[in-house]
Design an enzyme around this catalytic site. Structure first.
Site, PDB file in Angstrom:
ATOM      1  N   TRP A 193       4.494  -9.797  -5.798  1.00  0.00           N
ATOM      2  CA  TRP A 193       3.617  -8.757  -6.356  1.00  0.00           C
ATOM      3  C   TRP A 193       2.151  -9.169  -6.347  1.00  0.00           C
ATOM      4  O   TRP A 193       1.326  -8.529  -6.975  1.00  0.00           O
ATOM      5  CB  TRP A 193       4.071  -8.428  -7.781  1.00  0.00           C
ATOM      6  CG  TRP A 193       5.483  -7.958  -7.860  1.00  0.00           C
ATOM      7  CD1 TRP A 193       5.921  -6.679  -7.706  1.00  0.00           C
ATOM      8  CD2 TRP A 193       6.660  -8.742  -8.113  1.00  0.00           C
ATOM      9  NE1 TRP A 193       7.280  -6.620  -7.849  1.00  0.00           N
ATOM     10  CE2 TRP A 193       7.769  -7.874  -8.095  1.00  0.00           C
ATOM     11  CE3 TRP A 193       6.886 -10.102  -8.339  1.00  0.00           C
ATOM     12  CZ2 TRP A 193       9.081  -8.322  -8.299  1.00  0.00           C
ATOM     13  CZ3 TRP A 193       8.197 -10.539  -8.546  1.00  0.00           C
ATOM     14  CH2 TRP A 193       9.267  -9.658  -8.527  1.00  0.00           C
ATOM     15  N   ASP A 194       1.856 -10.271  -5.666  1.00  0.00           N
ATOM     16  CA  ASP A 194       0.485 -10.802  -5.664  1.00  0.00           C
ATOM     17  C   ASP A 194       0.023 -11.122  -7.083  1.00  0.00           C
ATOM     18  O   ASP A 194      -1.134 -10.923  -7.429  1.00  0.00           O
ATOM     19  CB  ASP A 194      -0.481  -9.814  -4.972  1.00  0.00           C
ATOM     20  CG  ASP A 194      -1.791 -10.498  -4.550  1.00  0.00           C
ATOM     21  OD1 ASP A 194      -1.887 -11.736  -4.674  1.00  0.00           O
ATOM     22  OD2 ASP A 194      -2.706  -9.788  -4.099  1.00  0.00           O
TER      23      ASP A 194
END
Lengths: 128, 734
Positions: B394-395
């Site tokens: 999800w960064d």
């Protein structure tokens, strides 16, 4: 086209314009609202879209019922908005602000619609 | 008096309100980005003509480094063996002078707390601009704007020292803003990675060069084009005794790369004589991007000390000729913090390359990504690891600098602790000696196994349940927003068209998924401020979901996505924070804000930015409210000029002063704000010439307290870019 009102005054033209705007706003509510309902989302939009579109069409026909229908939809929208977000200002804004501005316009147009209906019924009587 | 344009805009806005298609509000300035292709469109049906795939192939990960990637042509010499640092004398950040702000986070603990108390809530209204200094770095005509200086100056004695967005260094007079010296880094535009930024320079006092001689006191920076540079603090001339004519080439051993792929934007900490470097690797490019290696260099000489290379865990020397540091490993781009007493550096890590696909990561990478890693600064060996997200797709790389504190336990004992804010809005408090949580952390079930074949999600994720969450409950359809029922309906549709099962909704291909919290936080690089005396922690944070979708390789090719080192790459063909090729994996990624792309307004209801005060003695929220007004934001990118506090996205940290004030800019309303720390009431603000996406600082000079903020703007936040450092002081003090 005889079903639609033929404005003779500025107020008449304003009413017709408002009716067209209401139709143009009602149709996307109806169309996107149907998809939302299909995807399991809120049913409010499709119902409201249907009522608002009908109200706009009736108004364009010079029927006071159209204006009353719109005002009814707006009142219902307020109730629905309170139910969904309570008294939250930011939450109420998208739900009721624009529709209420339009409702004020519709209320102002009611006398025009009444005159149009009166004129039409008189015409009908004359023709008959 | 309104200008004609303003009047026109106001009229237009008024007209749209009446039409019911627009309203008053304000919003998130988030940039235009490619939209996820949507339901069923992330793949290309068989038989559809697609561009030839060879145009989208990056060079071999083992290709030699091309000339020019070593920006200053610094001679490399043979690969170095591990060595130990020259012993260090005590640095100015250990016990900062009362009047000074000698480091990025002010002190060795990154508290962002100043003992200055001349400015108080009762006289802050007298705060006026003392001077504006121009760094000289901003986009030239015709250049794509990639600027966001993010700079916090430091102040030591008679000098205010800073770097420009493109790594020039300068000393300016703290009272007048007059430039004393200016070091030209001669950096090329091509070297800008995602953002031209330089968060701060580092002040270093030599242990071998005697007082009074050149380079006894030095200014150090790490640059966008991967150099360490040391100059003398008095004349700004390079320290010949450091590296090669004052510079060290950090691209040595990194293997194949291109300018702009690897960069440094954070100040490197100096711990027991070792400069520790990390580097930002451009997100979303390719699985075998350059390494995320952490390295130590001698602060006196620039000599290589050690490397911590995730997939070569026990080799601490430089790679042999023709070899390179292990590629695609988690990169760390946040400001790190050192601990001289324990001999550790705390490294907030990010994700392995190809952020949104985890099937090709090694077990070693999976252990240390999106984590805090404590590394022994003598040897480069990791001592402990605390992971904040397991198998991150999800960064949620950590952008914040850890802040150090002494935590008092209920039994009265004191624990050397570390506060680690995260993009998830989970703030972890850890024992610095062991990495064990000081406040309870729970492993809670997370959606798994996910929706991508062969790439399973972790069954649980860690939650810091002992700390207030810097975030809100999961999104509901009724949280969708807009100016009118129609754009609100559009957002409700976007919500329903996406996968969303709350936090950690796994990536998907068949349709977009909602990522909430988004990759801008929670807490991002602004970090937090902490007052040790009162135990008050101040954090400003974001509430901006993202709308993402994985796309098949063929679809990615069709969208023209290719990595930055592809010979056919053209700027704009896939950025770090938008769509990315993720070459060498089966998928590309399209990332966009969760917004109405027609009006440019976020789809979720406000606030989009908050500020919170937490009592660290009780871990209770003292106050919390939206941060930032609607004045400079609005539908269709039009400013509303409304002074409503709506809460805007924000980047840049807070500062606490003993005068009882908090200074924070950060918001997209281009303002700097002062809050009364006890009540949370906004007691002062000023409109900056550009976006205030930086952390302010404060110092005293000749009896007068100053507050400085870099109004450098931020390209991604769409705030105006300037090269202005704006400095304030009370107008009723002489």
């Amino acid at each position: 086209m005889s079903a639609f009102m033929k404005p003779h005054s500025a107020a008449g033209w304003a009413t017709l314009l408002l009716a067209v705007i209401i139709i143009l706003l009602g149709l996307p509510l109806l169309y996107m609202g149907a998809e939302l309902a299909f995807l399991g989302g809120s049913l409010y939009y499709v119902v409201c879209g249907l009522v608002v579109t009908a109200a706009g069409v009736l108004m364009a026909m010079g029927r006071p019922l159209g204006g009353l229908l719109y005002l009814g939809a707006c009142a219902f929208t307020w109730l629905w908005a309170f139910w969904e977000v309570g008294l939250d200002g930011w939450g109420l804004l998208p739900r009721v602000f624009g529709p209420t501005i339009l409702a004020i316009g519709v209320a102002l147009c009611l006398p025009v619609l009444r005159r149009a209906e009166h004129a039409r019924t008189t015409n009908v009587r004359e023709v008959a | 008096m309104m200008s004609n344009t303003t009047m026109l805009r106001t009229l237009l806005l008024g007209a749209t309100i009446i039409a019911g298609t627009a309203g008053v509000t304000a919003l998130a300035q988030v940039p235009p980005a490619d939209q996820p292709p949507g339901n069923g469109n992330a793949t290309v049906s068989p038989g559809t003509p697609t561009p030839p795939t060879d145009a989208f192939s990056p060079p071999s990960p083992n290709a030699p480094q091309a000339p020019g990637v070593n920006a200053a042509n610094i001679p490399d010499g043979p690969p170095a063996e591990p060595s130990e640092a020259t012993p260090m004398v005590e640095q100015v950040t250990a016990n900062p002078a009362h009047d000074d702000w000698p480091g990025y986070g002010r002190d060795d603990r990154a508290t962002r707390f100043s003992p200055l108390d001349q400015i108080t809530p009762s006289n802050v209204s007298h705060l006026k601009r003392a001077f504006i200094y121009h760094t000289g770095s901003k986009p030239a005509p015709g250049q794509v704007n990639k600027w966001a200086a993010e700079t916090t100056p430091i102040k030591v004695g008679d000098g205010l020292y800073m770097c420009s967005a493109m790594n020039d260094m300068m000393r300016i007079d703290p009272a007048t803003g007059k430039e004393v010296w200016h070091f030209h880094a001669n950096e090329k535009y091509d070297s800008i990675p995602y953002t031209a930024a330089c968060k701060a320079v580092v002040y270093y006092t030599s242990s071998t060069v005697p007082e009074g001689e050149h380079c006894h006191h030095r200014i150090l920076e790490a640059t966008l084009d991967e150099r360490l540079i040391e100059v003398d603090s008095e004349d700004g001339k390079v320290c010949e005794g450091f590296g090669w004519h004052g510079m060290v080439n950090l691209m040595k051993g990194m293997g194949e790369s291109v300018p702009g792929f690897v960069a440094e934007t954070a100040p490197p900490p100096i711990v027991n004589g070792a400069i520790i470097t990390n580097q930002e690797i451009l997100d979303g490019q390719r699985r075998w991007a350059p390494s995320g290696v952490i390295r130590g260099y001698d602060a006196e000489t620039g000599r290589f000390l050690w490397a911590w290379d995730v997939n070569r865990p026990h080799e601490h020397g430089e790679p042999k000729e023709g070899e390179h540091y292990s590629r695609g490993t988690p990169n760390s781009w946040a400001a790190m913090i050192g601990d001289n007493a324990l001999g550790l550096v705390y490294v907030p890590t990010g994700n392995s390359a190809a952020d949104y696909y985890s099937a090709m990561r090694s077990p070693e990478e999976n252990k240390v990504s999106s984590a805090v890693v404590a590394i022994d600064v003598k040897t480069g060996e990791p001592r402990w690891v605390f992971q904040t997200v397991h198998k991150d797709v999800w960064d949620y790389d950590i952008g914040s600098q850890p802040t150090l504190m002494d935590f008092t336990k209920p039994d009265g004992s004191s624990v050397p602790a570390l506060i680690m804010p995260t993009k998830r809005g989970q703030t972890f408090v850890l024992d610095r000696r062991t990495g064990e949580p000081v406040l309870p952390v729970e492993e809670r079930p997370a959606p798994s196994p996910g929706m991508v074949p062969g790439d399973t999600r972790a069954p649980t994720q860690p939650w810091s349940v002992g700390m207030p969450r810097l975030g809100f409950a999961p999104l509901k359809e009724a949280d969708m927003w807009g100016m009118s029922p129609i754009d609100q309906l559009y957002c409700r549709l976007k919500y329903r068209r996406a996968h969303y099962v709350g936090e950690f909704t796994p990536p998907s291909i068949d349709k977009p998924w909602l990522e909430y919290p988004g990759y801008n936080g929670g807490s991002d690089w602004g970090s937090v401020a902490y007052d040790e005396k009162t135990g008050i922690l101040i954090a400003n944070w974001n509430n901006t979901p993202m709308y993402d979708q994985l796309v098949s390789r063929k679809k990615a090719d069709k969208l023209g996505l290719m990595p930055v080192d592809d010979p056919n790459y053209k700027p704009g063909g896939g950025g770090a924070e938008g769509a990315g090729a993720m070459a060498e994996t089966p998928y590309g990624i399209v990332v966009s804000p969760f917004w109405d792309e027609y009006t440019g307004m976020m789809c979720n209801r406000p606030p989009y930015g908050m500020i919170t005060a937490i009592d660290m003695h009780t871990q209770k929220v003292l106050w919390q409210h939206p941060l930032g007004s609607a004045r400079a934001n609005g539908p269709f990118g039009l400013p509303t000029h409304l002074p409503l506090t709506i809460g805007t996205p924000n980047n840049g940290g807070p500062v606490i002063t003993a005068g009882g004030l908090i200074f924070v800019a950060a918001t997209t309303d281009n303002m700097i704000h002062a809050f009364d720390i006890h009540t949370g009431r906004e007691v002062w603000n000023d409109v900056l010439p550009g976006g205030g996406q930086a952390t302010p600082m404060t110092y005293e000079y000749k009896g007068k307290q100053y507050v400085a903020i870099m109004a450098g703007g931020h390209h991604f936040m769409m705030t105006p870019v300037t090269d202005d450092l704006v400095v304030y002081a009370l107008d009723n003090v002489n």
